[in-house]
Every structure is written in structure tokens, then in C-alpha cells.
Design a protein around this motif. Structure first.
Motif, PDB file in Angstrom:
ATOM      1  N   UNK A  75     -45.853  11.612 -55.041  1.00  0.00           N
ATOM      2  CA  UNK A  75     -45.661  10.352 -55.667  1.00  0.00           C
ATOM      3  C   UNK A  75     -44.976   9.480 -54.589  1.00  0.00           C
ATOM      4  N   UNK A  76     -45.634   8.266 -54.216  1.00  0.00           N
ATOM      5  CA  UNK A  76     -45.335   7.744 -52.941  1.00  0.00           C
ATOM      6  C   UNK A  76     -45.503   5.917 -53.177  1.00  0.00           C
ATOM      7  N   UNK A  77     -44.986   5.392 -52.576  1.00  0.00           N
ATOM      8  CA  UNK A  77     -45.137   3.992 -52.835  1.00  0.00           C
ATOM      9  C   UNK A  77     -43.926   3.295 -52.308  1.00  0.00           C
ATOM     10  N   UNK A 130     -38.842   0.894 -55.360  1.00  0.00           N
ATOM     11  CA  UNK A 130     -38.595   0.129 -56.736  1.00  0.00           C
ATOM     12  C   UNK A 130     -39.953  -0.056 -57.494  1.00  0.00           C
ATOM     13  N   UNK A 131     -41.360   0.482 -57.048  1.00  0.00           N
ATOM     14  CA  UNK A 131     -42.519   0.538 -57.733  1.00  0.00           C
ATOM     15  C   UNK A 131     -42.276   1.344 -59.004  1.00  0.00           C
ATOM     16  N   UNK A 132     -41.479   2.211 -59.102  1.00  0.00           N
ATOM     17  CA  UNK A 132     -41.249   3.006 -60.533  1.00  0.00           C
ATOM     18  C   UNK A 132     -41.872   4.521 -60.249  1.00  0.00           C
ATOM     19  N   UNK A 133     -41.598   5.046 -59.082  1.00  0.00           N
ATOM     20  CA  UNK A 133     -42.033   6.488 -58.615  1.00  0.00           C
ATOM     21  C   UNK A 133     -41.216   7.493 -59.778  1.00  0.00           C
ATOM     22  N   UNK A 134     -40.085   7.340 -59.642  1.00  0.00           N
ATOM     23  CA  UNK A 134     -39.069   8.250 -60.283  1.00  0.00           C
ATOM     24  C   UNK A 134     -39.306   8.073 -61.737  1.00  0.00           C
ATOM     25  N   UNK A 135     -39.570   6.828 -62.156  1.00  0.00           N
ATOM     26  CA  UNK A 135     -39.462   6.465 -63.817  1.00  0.00           C
ATOM     27  C   UNK A 135     -40.961   7.198 -64.182  1.00  0.00           C
ATOM     28  N   UNK A 136     -41.763   7.020 -63.323  1.00  0.00           N
ATOM     29  CA  UNK A 136     -43.337   7.855 -63.786  1.00  0.00           C
ATOM     30  C   UNK A 136     -42.898   9.191 -64.023  1.00  0.00           C
ATOM     31  N   UNK A 137     -42.252   9.948 -63.059  1.00  0.00           N
ATOM     32  CA  UNK A 137     -42.200  11.412 -63.230  1.00  0.00           C
ATOM     33  C   UNK A 137     -41.282  11.723 -64.455  1.00  0.00           C
ATOM     34  N   UNK A 138     -40.476  10.856 -64.693  1.00  0.00           N
ATOM     35  CA  UNK A 138     -39.632  10.982 -65.889  1.00  0.00           C
ATOM     36  C   UNK A 138     -40.648  10.954 -67.291  1.00  0.00           C
ATOM     37  N   UNK A 183     -41.230  13.638 -55.173  1.00  0.00           N
ATOM     38  CA  UNK A 183     -40.648  12.357 -55.361  1.00  0.00           C
ATOM     39  C   UNK A 183     -40.172  11.669 -53.866  1.00  0.00           C
ATOM     40  N   UNK A 184     -41.108  10.990 -53.413  1.00  0.00           N
ATOM     41  CA  UNK A 184     -40.742  10.512 -51.884  1.00  0.00           C
ATOM     42  C   UNK A 184     -39.902   9.018 -51.825  1.00  0.00           C
ATOM     43  N   UNK A 205     -50.256   7.326 -55.192  1.00  0.00           N
ATOM     44  CA  UNK A 205     -49.808   6.127 -54.426  1.00  0.00           C
ATOM     45  C   UNK A 205     -49.824   4.948 -55.347  1.00  0.00           C
ATOM     46  N   UNK A 206     -48.337   4.863 -55.753  1.00  0.00           N
ATOM     47  CA  UNK A 206     -48.063   3.563 -56.802  1.00  0.00           C
ATOM     48  C   UNK A 206     -48.186   2.281 -56.055  1.00  0.00           C
TER      49      UNK A 206
END
Ligand code: GTP
Ligand code: MG
Length: 196
Positions: free
Chosen positions: A27-29, A32-40, A74-75, A110-111
Motif C-alpha cells: 500500500x503506497x501513496x 495522509x492519503x489513508x493507507x493505514x486506515x485502508x488496511x484497518x 504499509x509503506x 497506489x492510493x
């Protein structure tokens, strides 16, 4: 699916990158684009991957082992203006080194924030994924922030920018607030890792 979730490790330097041979989904981008939130949201957990309203929260490459089969990675977000240049360069180097030596990466998400057009940094990341021959899917994120016509516009804009994108194939949408798009991501992972 998602029966066993295990935090594997954080890597702050190229030497610390995980060497175990399980497939990796990244998950990259931008920050603050929301990578970690998306994983959760995907895993139905509130605080499995660390999130924050302060950009620049994820400062390492974080590996999560799922069902002992594959890793979600999570990048750290790039492009956060308030970090020092030295720090930004350190992250960029780490991410680049990871992508260029990515023997186990099978897919990258890529978010991109659906409210904004892709930035130079998105173009750089896109070029890096292509150069590393990593298959990628672009996710227009935070679509809960858009109304219908803004949504149509955002889709059009991203396809104009990256003409290789086909909505529903290598272009998906997501919202951690409404969970829109979660089903599609689940079905993708399902096909990749649970179908046999
Ligand atoms: N409205 C809305 N806000 C979101 C969504 N996803 C994340 N956010 C918010 O955006 C902020 C950043 O989310 P993170 O998941 O920490 O972003 P990140 O890409 O991991 O950021 P870094 O770790 O800095 O790279 C937080 O305040 C989240 O609550 C979404 O789908 N919709
Ligand atoms: Mg993060």
C-alpha cells in the motif's frame, strides 16, 4: 479469510527489510492519503495498522502477516512538506530501495486522494512501479468526501492522467468511512490467496 493477523516487523533501513519469502501486497501513496486506515478497514480492525491525523505517522515499512500466507506492507507516505529534507530523502531512499529489490511483491495498491489530481510524486511512484515491473491498482481514496458529480469528475480526471486505467479493473475506489470498495478488495485477495 483474515483469521490470523500478525504484526511481523517494521523496517527503518534497507538492511531491515523483511526477507521471508511470502508474497507481498503493498500500500503506497502520499502521506495522509489513508493507507493505514485502508488496511484497518479491510481487516476490520480499528488500530491494527497505526494511523494518525498528523501526516507522516508511518515512518517505517510495516509488515503484517495475514493467515500465515501473505504479507500486507504499509509503506511510509512520501511528500509530507513539514518533515525535514533529510528525513524525506531517507524515506524516499528506503521506499525506492524496497521497490527496486521487491522480489516478493505481487501487487501494489497506489492510493490517490480522490479530491486532488495526481501530483508529481504520484507520477514518480507510478514510474517506479512500472520500472520495477510491479502490477499495480490505483485506488481513488476518501470518496466519501465527494458528491456524485465530483466523483464522476475525479474518475475522468485520473483516467485522463493515467490512460492505462480501466475502472473496475486497475482503478478502484475506496472509503474507510463508508467502507465502499472493501468488498472488491476482499474478492481480489480471495482470488489471489484463498481460492485453491
Ligand atoms: N474522510 C475520510 N478520511 C479518511 C479516509 N481514510 C483515512 N482518512 C483520514 O485521513 C488521515 C490519514 O489517514 P492514515 O490512514 O493515517 O494515512 P496514511 O496514508 O497511512 O498516512 P502516513 O502514514 O502519514 O503515510 C486520518 O485522519 C484518517 O482518519 C477515508 O476514506 N475518508
Ligand atoms: Mg500510515
Amino acid at each position: 479469510m483474515f483469521k490470523q493477523l500478525e504484526f511481523l516487523k517494521s523496517a527503518y533501513t534497507a538492511e531491515q527489510l523483511d526477507k521471508s519469502s511470502k508474497p507481498e501486497i503493498i500500500f503506497c501513496g502520499r502521506s495522509n492519503v489513508g493507507k493505514s486506515s485502508l488496511i484497518n478497514t479491510l481487516l476490520n480492525r480499528k488500530k491494527f495498522a497505526k494511523t494518525s491525523s498528523t501526516p507522516g505517522k508511518t515512518r517505517s515499512i510495516n509488515y503484517y502477516l495475514i493467515d500465515e500466507k501473505y504479507k500486507l506492507v504499509d509503506l511510509p507516505g512520501y511528500g509530507w512538506a513539514k518533515t525535514s529534507i533529510a528525513e524525506r530523502e531517507k524515506w524516499a531512499k528506503l521506499v525506492e530501495s524496497y521497490l527496486r529489490n521487491s522480489r516478493y511483491v505481487e501487487l501494489a495498491f497506489h492510493l490517490i486522494d480522490s479530491r486532488h489530481k495526481p501530483t508529481e510524486l504520484d507520477d514518480k511512484l507510478n514510474a517506479l512501479l512500472k520500472a520495477s515491473s510491479i502490477p499495480y491498482i490505483i485506488i481513488l481514496n476518501k470518496i466519501d468526501k465527494l458528491n456524485q458529480s465530483q466523483f464522476a469528475q475525479a474518475k475522468k480526471r485520473i483516467i485522463e492522467h493515467y490512460p492505462e486505467l480501466v475502472f473496475g479493473e486497475n482503478l478502484l475506489v475506496f472509503s474507510s468511512i463508508t467502507k465502499r470498495g472493501r468488498k472488491e478488495l476482499m474478492s481480489l485477495l480471495n482470488k489471489m490467496f484463498y481460492s485453491s
